[in-house]
Scaffold this motif. Structure first.
Motif, PDB file in Angstrom:
ATOM      1  N   HIS A   1       0.850  -1.192   0.000  1.00 44.52           N
ATOM      2  CA  HIS A   1       0.000   0.000   0.000  1.00 44.52           C
ATOM      3  C   HIS A   1       0.885   1.241   0.000  1.00 44.52           C
TER       4      HIS A   1
ATOM      5  N   ASP B   1       0.855   5.897   0.038  1.00 42.50           N
ATOM      6  CA  ASP B   1       0.075   7.109   0.272  1.00 42.50           C
ATOM      7  C   ASP B   1      -0.324   7.664  -1.092  1.00 42.50           C
TER       8      ASP B   1
ATOM      9  N   GLN C   1      -2.687   3.442  -3.751  1.00 41.42           N
ATOM     10  CA  GLN C   1      -3.226   4.400  -2.781  1.00 41.42           C
ATOM     11  C   GLN C   1      -4.711   4.182  -2.526  1.00 41.42           C
TER      12      GLN C   1
ATOM     13  N   PRO D   1      -6.506   3.537   1.826  1.00 38.10           N
ATOM     14  CA  PRO D   1      -5.853   4.215   2.956  1.00 38.10           C
ATOM     15  C   PRO D   1      -6.515   3.830   4.271  1.00 38.10           C
TER      16      PRO D   1
ATOM     17  N   ASN E   1      -4.778  11.099   4.171  1.00 39.18           N
ATOM     18  CA  ASN E   1      -3.611  11.400   3.348  1.00 39.18           C
ATOM     19  C   ASN E   1      -3.279  12.890   3.314  1.00 39.18           C
TER      20      ASN E   1
ATOM     21  N   ARG F   1      -0.225   9.914   6.005  1.00 38.51           N
ATOM     22  CA  ARG F   1       0.465   9.308   4.865  1.00 38.51           C
ATOM     23  C   ARG F   1       1.454   8.243   5.332  1.00 38.51           C
TER      24      ARG F   1
ATOM     25  N   ASN G   1      -0.360   5.091   5.962  1.00 45.05           N
ATOM     26  CA  ASN G   1      -0.860   4.474   4.730  1.00 45.05           C
ATOM     27  C   ASN G   1       0.225   3.722   3.970  1.00 45.05           C
ATOM     28  N   ARG G   2       1.477   4.098   4.162  1.00 44.16           N
ATOM     29  CA  ARG G   2       2.593   3.393   3.510  1.00 44.16           C
ATOM     30  C   ARG G   2       2.905   2.145   4.348  1.00 44.16           C
TER      31      ARG G   2
END
Length: 170
Positions: free
Chosen positions: A103, A105, A145, A148, A152, A158, A161-162
């Motif tokens: 995954h 951002d 992306q 999420p 973000n 962010r 989310n990574r």
């Protein structure tokens, strides 16, 4: 560590629930920490800002910053330690099949992020295949992306989310 069950926390629930307590529905509730970004619902086991991996049932999530340098798909120098821990956890679960999903951002474009997430999942998948041997089937994919778990619009969101999610299928 969470093994089995579902851990759910929202800012309002966290304020009234003792850490690690089991609610009436049987869910284990943990407080939300570091809520400097907008949080509506945060399901624990889905990300870690510190880089440590989180577990929820069959899913283990690793923070992207620990595994990869920014916007890269080659493993960072710090990834080795986390991946060794991950391999031990997968072995402890006697896994025979796992999925690895990358995954990102939304900083870059959608097409770029999709390819980056796929390459990152492939990098982790190759490492796991080598460490776990032929007895464990490893499937990889990327979601870019599109899924999420945080906002973000902030650096903190962010960062969450990574991630790379590893799910024990069986």
């Amino acid at each position: 560590m969470l093994l089995g069950g579902t851990a759910v926390a929202t800012p309002s629930a966290a304020a009234t629930t003792e850490p690690g307590s089991i609610g009436a529905s049987g869910t284990i509730t943990y407080p939300v920490e570091n809520t400097s970004f907008p949080v509506t619902d945060l399901v624990f086991g889905t990300a870690s800002e510190s880089g440590d991996f989180k577990e929820e049932g069959p899913k283990i999530t690793l923070a992207g910053e620990v595994l990869f340098n920014p916007n890269k798909d080659t493993l960072s120098t710090t990834a080795d330690t986390e991946l060794k821990r991950l391999v031990q956890e997968i072995q402890a679960r006697n896994a025979r099949e796992i999925t690895v999903i990358g995954h990102t951002d939304n900083v870059q474009g959608s097409a770029h992020n999709q390819k980056l997430s796929e390459r990152r999942a492939t990098a982790i998948g190759k490492t796991l295949r080598k460490a776990l041997g032929e007895d464990v089937k490893v499937t990889t994919s990327g979601k870019g992306q599109d899924q999420p778990i945080a906002d973000n619009e902030s650096d903190e969101g962010r960062k969450l989310n990574r991630r790379v999610e590893i799910t024990v299928v069986k």
